[in-house]
Write a protein that holds these residues in place. Structure first.
Motif, short mmCIF file in Angstrom:
data_model
loop_
_atom_site.label_atom_id
_atom_site.label_comp_id
_atom_site.label_asym_id
_atom_site.label_seq_id
_atom_site.Cartn_x
_atom_site.Cartn_y
_atom_site.Cartn_z
N LEU A 271 0.83 -1.20 0.00
CA LEU A 271 0.00 0.00 0.00
C LEU A 271 0.87 1.26 0.00
O LEU A 271 0.56 2.23 -0.69
N LYS A 272 1.98 1.25 0.75
CA LYS A 272 2.91 2.38 0.72
C LYS A 272 3.45 2.59 -0.69
O LYS A 272 3.51 3.71 -1.18
N GLU A 273 3.84 1.49 -1.32
CA GLU A 273 4.39 1.54 -2.68
C GLU A 273 3.36 2.12 -3.66
O GLU A 273 3.69 2.92 -4.53
N GLN A 274 2.13 1.72 -3.53
CA GLN A 274 1.09 2.20 -4.43
C GLN A 274 0.78 3.67 -4.18
O GLN A 274 0.54 4.42 -5.13
N LEU A 275 0.81 4.12 -2.94
CA LEU A 275 0.62 5.54 -2.65
C LEU A 275 1.72 6.39 -3.28
O LEU A 275 1.46 7.49 -3.76
N GLN A 276 2.95 5.88 -3.27
CA GLN A 276 4.08 6.62 -3.82
C GLN A 276 3.96 6.81 -5.33
O GLN A 276 4.59 7.70 -5.89
N GLN A 277 3.15 6.01 -6.00
CA GLN A 277 2.95 6.14 -7.44
C GLN A 277 1.94 7.24 -7.79
O GLN A 277 1.82 7.60 -8.96
N LEU A 278 1.22 7.74 -6.80
CA LEU A 278 0.20 8.77 -7.05
C LEU A 278 0.79 10.17 -6.96
O LEU A 278 1.77 10.40 -6.26
N GLN A 279 0.16 11.10 -7.66
CA GLN A 279 0.59 12.50 -7.62
C GLN A 279 -0.23 13.25 -6.58
O GLN A 279 -1.45 13.37 -6.71
N PRO A 280 0.44 13.75 -5.52
CA PRO A 280 -0.30 14.49 -4.49
C PRO A 280 -0.90 15.78 -5.03
O PRO A 280 -0.36 16.40 -5.93
N ILE A 281 -2.04 16.14 -4.48
CA ILE A 281 -2.66 17.43 -4.78
C ILE A 281 -2.26 18.37 -3.65
O ILE A 281 -2.47 18.06 -2.49
N GLU A 282 -1.66 19.48 -4.03
CA GLU A 282 -1.22 20.45 -3.02
C GLU A 282 -2.44 21.10 -2.38
O GLU A 282 -3.35 21.56 -3.07
N GLU A 283 -2.45 21.12 -1.07
CA GLU A 283 -3.53 21.80 -0.34
C GLU A 283 -3.29 23.30 -0.42
O GLU A 283 -2.17 23.77 -0.21
N ARG A 284 -4.32 24.02 -0.73
CA ARG A 284 -4.22 25.48 -0.78
C ARG A 284 -4.65 26.03 0.57
O ARG A 284 -5.67 25.62 1.11
N PRO A 285 -3.87 26.99 1.12
CA PRO A 285 -4.28 27.55 2.41
C PRO A 285 -5.60 28.31 2.27
O PRO A 285 -5.90 28.86 1.22
N ALA A 286 -6.40 28.27 3.32
CA ALA A 286 -7.68 29.00 3.31
C ALA A 286 -7.41 30.49 3.22
O ALA A 286 -6.44 31.00 3.76
N ARG A 287 -8.29 31.18 2.49
CA ARG A 287 -8.14 32.62 2.33
C ARG A 287 -9.38 33.32 2.89
O ARG A 287 -10.47 32.80 2.79
N SER A 288 -9.16 34.47 3.44
CA SER A 288 -10.28 35.29 3.91
C SER A 288 -10.76 36.16 2.78
O SER A 288 -9.98 36.60 1.95
N VAL A 289 -12.04 36.41 2.73
CA VAL A 289 -12.60 37.32 1.72
C VAL A 289 -13.36 38.43 2.39
O VAL A 289 -13.78 38.36 3.49
#
Length: 119
Positions: free
Chosen positions: A101-119
């Protein structure tokens, strides 16, 4: 028989936290790595709850779409289990994520988390 979420069924509660997000290989959307804590103990509880949310577990042929991308098995792992023995003493078993399972996770491309923004 396959379990399902139903008003006629027994109550079940599951807590979860997002640990990481990955691009879905070969499709649009994402795969999400979760930390899950079932607060009740129903048959297939985790699998049924996430399938009912439209987010079946990767590799789940009973409640989902089967294999996805590099995954060759159900991506479900019990990291920690706490029980009491016959004398009432607490027993805790821990298991690291299996190598496949570790090996299979390493094959995936992470999605960068965007910091929350105030509006």
């Amino acid at each position: 028989p396959r379990s399902e979420v139903s008003e006629l069924g027994k109550a079940a509660k599951t807590e979860y936290w997002v640990r990481a997000r990955y691009l879905h290989p070969g499709a649009t959307g994402e795969l999400i790595l979760l930390h899950v804590k079932p607060l009740t103990g129903r048959t297939h509880q985790i699998r049924v709850h996430f399938a009912s949310l439209g987010r079946p577990l990767v590799g789940d042929v009973a409640y989902g779409n089967g294999s996805v991308g590099p995954f060759t098995r159900l991506f479900l792992h019990c990291r920690r289990l706490a029980l009491r023995d016959a004398l009432g003493h607490r027993f805790v078993a821990k298991a690291p994520l299996p190598w496949e399972l570790k090996e299979q996770l390493q094959q995936l491309q992470p999605i960068e988390e965007r910091p929350a923004r105030s509006v």
